[in-house]
Enzyme design. Structure first.
Site, PDB file in Angstrom:
ATOM      1  CG  ASP A   1      -2.088  -0.987   1.049  1.00 21.11           C
ATOM      2  OD1 ASP A   1      -2.239  -1.583  -0.029  1.00 21.11           O
ATOM      3  OD2 ASP A   1      -2.819  -1.186   2.031  1.00 21.11           O
TER       4      ASP A   1
ATOM      5  CE  LYS B   1      -3.244  -4.800   0.860  1.00 22.00           C
ATOM      6  NZ  LYS B   1      -4.145  -3.823   1.435  1.00 22.00           N
TER       7      LYS B   1
ATOM      8  CB  VAL C   1       1.246   2.358   5.211  1.00 21.61           C
ATOM      9  CG1 VAL C   1       2.456   3.232   5.464  1.00 21.61           C
ATOM     10  CG2 VAL C   1       0.741   2.544   3.792  1.00 21.61           C
TER      11      VAL C   1
ATOM     12  CB  CYS D   1      -2.439  -3.491   4.968  1.00 17.53           C
ATOM     13  SG  CYS D   1      -4.031  -2.743   4.518  1.00 17.53           S
TER      14      CYS D   1
END
Length: 196
Positions: A14, A106, A134, A139
């Site tokens: 992310d 995802k 992050v 996550c």
């Protein structure tokens, strides 16, 4: 060196503009500070021959694939966070997918949930995971705990290449991960020590 790391993958999670940039509704406060360390980690992984996997969120413009608690951010006439093909879904500046890297999309916290990550790792011969990105309590933690639950024998979260909204939240979640056997080195320790 390459043989030592051939069964290892680095998951970069992310590190997208909507999570890093100031003013974004999804901004992780500590995210901007770790970008240089994430860049160094990716460079080191590539030098070691570690497979680099970019794990990103890319959502439907209407938010139909988003968690229920976030759907209010996707309303008609407004672009929600990390919508596919928007600038907010792009990797933060300095982070580049190169030939030989891999990308997984995802729509939930864990990189394993409803994705083909596990089967891709198996067919790639990967059984050791290193995680950066992050944010730590969501996550990063969900992915690391799923890796432990699936019996990956080596799971590492590099402490200063991960971040949360506050240092206290970050530290508490790092401690929780350490308590279930996840290695938690700094980038300096990971770069110097072949045990991770």
């Amino acid at each position: 060196m390459a043989d030592r790391w051939k069964n290892t993958a680095l998951l970069v999670i992310d590190m997208q503009k909507d999570f890093i940039r100031e003013g974004s509704v999804m901004q992780v406060k500590g995210g901007k500070a770790i970008v240089p360390n994430v860049i160094r980690t990716v460079e080191l992984a590539r030098r070691r021959g570690v497979l680099v996997i970019w794990v990103v969120r890319e959502h439907d413009p209407r938010g139909r694939d988003v968690e229920l608690f976030r759907r209010h951010l996707y309303t008609p006439g407004k672009v929600g966070p990390t919508v596919k093909d928007t600038s907010g879904a792009e990797l933060e500046d300095g982070l580049i997918i190169k030939e030989g890297d891999y990308k997984i999309v995802k729509t939930r916290f864990s990189a394993f949930f409803a994705t083909h990550l596990h089967s891709f790792l198996q067919t790639s011969g990967v059984n050791k995971l290193v995680i950066a990105g992050v944010q730590t309590p969501n996550c990063i933690r969900a992915t690391a705990f799923d890796a432990v639950a699936m019996d990956y024998p080596s799971v590492t979260v590099i402490v200063d290449t991960t971040a949360a909204s506050t240092p206290e939240i970050h530290a508490a979640n790092i401690l929780d991960m350490k308590n279930v056997g996840i290695a938690t080195p700094t980038l300096q320790e990971w770069s110097e020590d072949d045990d991770f």
